[in-house]
Structure formats: structure tokens, C-alpha cells
Write an enzyme that holds these catalytic residues in place. Structure first.
Site, PDB file in Angstrom:
ATOM      1  N   TRP A 195       0.821  -1.223   0.000  1.00 13.25           N
ATOM      2  CA  TRP A 195       0.000   0.000   0.000  1.00 13.25           C
ATOM      3  C   TRP A 195       0.852   1.270   0.000  1.00 13.25           C
ATOM      4  CZ3 TRP A 195      -4.510  -1.142   4.010  1.00 13.25           C
ATOM      5  CH2 TRP A 195      -5.298  -2.182   3.495  1.00 13.25           C
ATOM      6  N   LYS A 196       2.148   1.130   0.224  1.00 15.74           N
ATOM      7  CA  LYS A 196       3.051   2.282   0.270  1.00 15.74           C
ATOM      8  C   LYS A 196       2.494   3.360   1.230  1.00 15.74           C
ATOM      9  CE  LYS A 196       4.664   0.936  -4.230  1.00 15.74           C
ATOM     10  NZ  LYS A 196       5.236   1.301  -5.509  1.00 15.74           N
ATOM     11  N   HIS A 210      13.015  -2.451  -0.578  1.00 18.98           N
ATOM     12  CA  HIS A 210      12.212  -1.957  -1.701  1.00 18.98           C
ATOM     13  C   HIS A 210      12.989  -0.829  -2.397  1.00 18.98           C
ATOM     14  CE1 HIS A 210       9.067  -0.046  -4.019  1.00 18.98           C
ATOM     15  NE2 HIS A 210       8.389  -1.185  -3.903  1.00 18.98           N
ATOM     16  N   SER A 223       3.835  -2.889 -11.787  1.00 20.39           N
ATOM     17  CA  SER A 223       2.631  -2.728 -12.616  1.00 20.39           C
ATOM     18  C   SER A 223       1.882  -4.040 -12.852  1.00 20.39           C
ATOM     19  CB  SER A 223       2.974  -2.045 -13.940  1.00 20.39           C
ATOM     20  OG  SER A 223       3.481  -0.747 -13.705  1.00 20.39           O
ATOM     21  N   GLY A 262       1.555  -2.939  -6.136  1.00 24.05           N
ATOM     22  CA  GLY A 262       1.407  -1.595  -5.579  1.00 24.05           C
ATOM     23  C   GLY A 262       0.044  -1.032  -5.924  1.00 24.05           C
ATOM     24  N   GLY A 263      -0.004  -0.205  -6.976  1.00 22.40           N
ATOM     25  CA  GLY A 263      -1.216   0.520  -7.352  1.00 22.40           C
ATOM     26  C   GLY A 263      -2.479  -0.329  -7.364  1.00 22.40           C
TER      27      GLY A 263
HETATM   28  P1  PGA Z   1       3.210  -1.028  -8.729  1.00 21.73           P
HETATM   29  O1  PGA Z   1       4.198  -1.115  -7.464  1.00 21.73           O
HETATM   30  O2  PGA Z   1       2.402  -2.293  -8.762  1.00 21.73           O
HETATM   31  O3  PGA Z   1       2.369   0.199  -8.475  1.00 21.73           O
HETATM   32  O4  PGA Z   1       4.068  -0.890  -9.941  1.00 21.73           O
HETATM   33  C1  PGA Z   1       4.842  -2.312  -7.120  1.00 21.73           C
HETATM   34  C2  PGA Z   1       5.743  -2.101  -5.926  1.00 21.73           C
HETATM   35  O5  PGA Z   1       6.482  -1.119  -5.867  1.00 21.73           O
HETATM   36  O6  PGA Z   1       5.759  -2.933  -4.993  1.00 21.73           O
END
Ligand code: PGA
Length: 264
Positions: free
Chosen positions: A14-15, A106, A222, A243-244
Site C-alpha cells: 500500500w506504500k 524496496h 505494474s 502496488g497501485g
Molecule cells: P506497482 O508497485 O504495482 O504500483 O508498480 C509495485 C511495488 O512497488 O511494490
């Protein structure tokens, strides 16, 4: 079908997101998907990595999910134990709060917050000594890939890891291969390119440890609902760090479903 015996892991990173009210909705919605279509933990383990401040409340909210969803810390201190270290959260404090998993290395930590090899290896050491399981992130930049250095960079990061892992600790490690140029850019490595790098990582791990064959290597960068199936079909891709797309319950659930269906 990949034929791999490794249970895939799909982990939502989720960052620095979301706000509390959105987080509650996200969890609620994820729980609804899991209630309507449970994903067997033997087919795919699902985990989320919220911000440090949200770890315990997210863990609490997930407790009554129809399927166990694990809670992962996004980082930990390079200092162990307790003490006068303002702003830090140690491996022992995570463990004490029943947070058993942590991301380390990361690329956003490496690039934006100065996590260098000595800090990362200190974090790995403390996490493993405290009995945490780690997801160790590796990946090359676009420049490094264009210079033909991708493999060298990634394998060096695996060697950095191996310098501090004791023989019996390898079973507490997962790797996440995240090419930096694919993170948050919408550019996914092709399944062929990702598989090729995962195969190299697997070969490297096998040289380092008898557990090499059993270590899950997740792909990140992604990952979306519509590319998950092709990635999941690759023999050495044992899950995803998302991530997203993990900030929406539907896409995150579908990614987990893709891995659960492909890997059996
Ligand atoms: P992303 O991020 O799926 O938005 O590219 C992946 C991550 O950094 O873990």
C-alpha cells in the site's frame, strides 16, 4: 499450470496510502470478495502491507476475513531491540505486535531514503534474528537494463542478502523481483523477461542454499488484473508484489485469483 510446488503469495504494497476511511472501505470490500469467493490458502496466500501507523488496526480489521489475510510491515529499523532511537520501529517491536512479515530493500527505500547495502543487511539480520519472515526486494533501473547490467545488479543484490543469512534462515525468505522501470509506470516486464530473470535468481539461490528450489520469487512492477494470469503461468513466478492495483479490492482480489488458479 506451472507444476511448481511453491504456494504463491500475492502481497499488496500500500506504500504511503490510503487515508483511514479509504483503508476501511478497501478492507471491507476485500473481505466481501473473499467471502463470496474464498481463495484456498494452499492455492495462494494473500497479504497486505499497510503503513506502519495502520499495521495493527488493519490486522485487527482483517481478523474476521473468510480467508486469512496476513499483515506485512513495509520496513523496519536497522537498529535492533528497544532504546533511544526516535522514529524507529525495530524487528522486536514488530514481533511483539504479532507482525511476522516485513518487506526489506524496496527500491523506493533504496532510492529515496538512502537504504544502502549495510543498512539493508542490518535490517535483514535483525528481522531474521527476531524470527520474522522477510520479502527481500531486488531490481534494476532502466539505465542498468539498457547497459546490459540487469542480471549482474540483481544477482549482486542476492549476494548481499546471502552474506548475512544463516543456513537455516533461508526458509524465512521470499524474494520480490521488481524492475524499477516497471514500478508505478504501467510498464510491466513481459512474462518472458520476468521469467528469464526469475530463472536466473532461482539458479543463484540454488547455488547458495539447499532451499533454493522452494523459495518463492514474487514479481512486482505494474501487476494488474489483466496481466496477472500471464505472469502467474510462468514456472518461476511464485506470486506478486502489487502496488497501485492493491488499492482497489477488485483488482487485488483478481490478481490473487489468477495466481491461485494457475498454480496448482
Ligand atoms: P506497482 O508497485 O504495482 O504500483 O508498480 C509495485 C511495488 O512497488 O511494490
Amino acid at each position: 499450470m506451472s507444476g511448481s510446488t511453491i504456494t504463491p503469495w500475492v502481497v499488496g504494497n500500500w506504500k504511503m496510502n490510503p487515508m483511514q476511511s479509504d483503508s476501511q472501505q478497501l478492507i471491507q470490500s476485500l473481505k466481501q470478495y473473499l467471502q463470496a469467493g474464498p481463495i484456498d490458502v494452499a492455492q495462494c496466500r494473500i497479504a497486505v502491507a499497510p503503513t506502519a501507523i495502520a499495521l495493527l488496526s488493519v490486522q485487527q480489521q482483517l481478523q474476521d476475513a473468510a480467508v486469512e489475510v496476513l499483515t506485512v510491515a513495509q520496513d523496519l529499523s536497522r537498529v535492533a531491540g528497544t532504546g533511544a532511537y526516535t522514529g524507529e520501529v525495530s524487528a522486536e517491536l514488530l514481533k511483539d505486535s504479532a507482525i511476522h512479515y516485513v518487506l526489506i530493500g524496496h527500491s523506493e527505500r533504496r532510492e529515496l531514503f538512502g537504504d544502502d547495502v549495510s543498512q539493508i543487511t542490518a535490517k535483514v539480520t535483525h528481522a531474521l534474528n527476531a524470527g520474522l519472515q522477510i520479502i527481500y526486494c531486488v531490481g534494476e533501473s532502466l539505465e542498468q537494463r539498457e547497459q546490459g547490467l540487469a542480471e549482474q545488479v540483481v544477482l549482486q543484490q542476492i549476494c548481499d542478502l546471502s552474506s548475512v543469512v544463516k543456513a537455516e534462515q533461508w526458509q524465512n525468505i521470499k524474494i520480490a523481483y521488481e524492475p524499477i522501470w516497471a514500478i508505478g509506470t504501467g510498464k510491466t516486464a513481459s512474462p518472458e523477461d520476468a521469467q528469464a530473470m526469475h530463472e536466473k535468481i532461482r539458479a543463484g539461490l540454488k547455488q547458495l542454499t539447499g532451499y533454493g528450489q522452494d523459495i518463492a520469487i514474487l514479481y512486482g512492477g505494474s501487476v494488474k488484473a489483466d496481466n496477472a494470469e500471464a505472469l502467474a503461468a510462468c514456472p518461476d513466478i511464485n506470486g506478486a508484489l502489487v502496488g497501485g492495483a492493491s488499492l482497489q479490492a477488485e483488482s487485488f482480489y483478481k490478481i490473487a485469483q489468477a495466481f491461485a488458479q494457475t498454480k496448482h
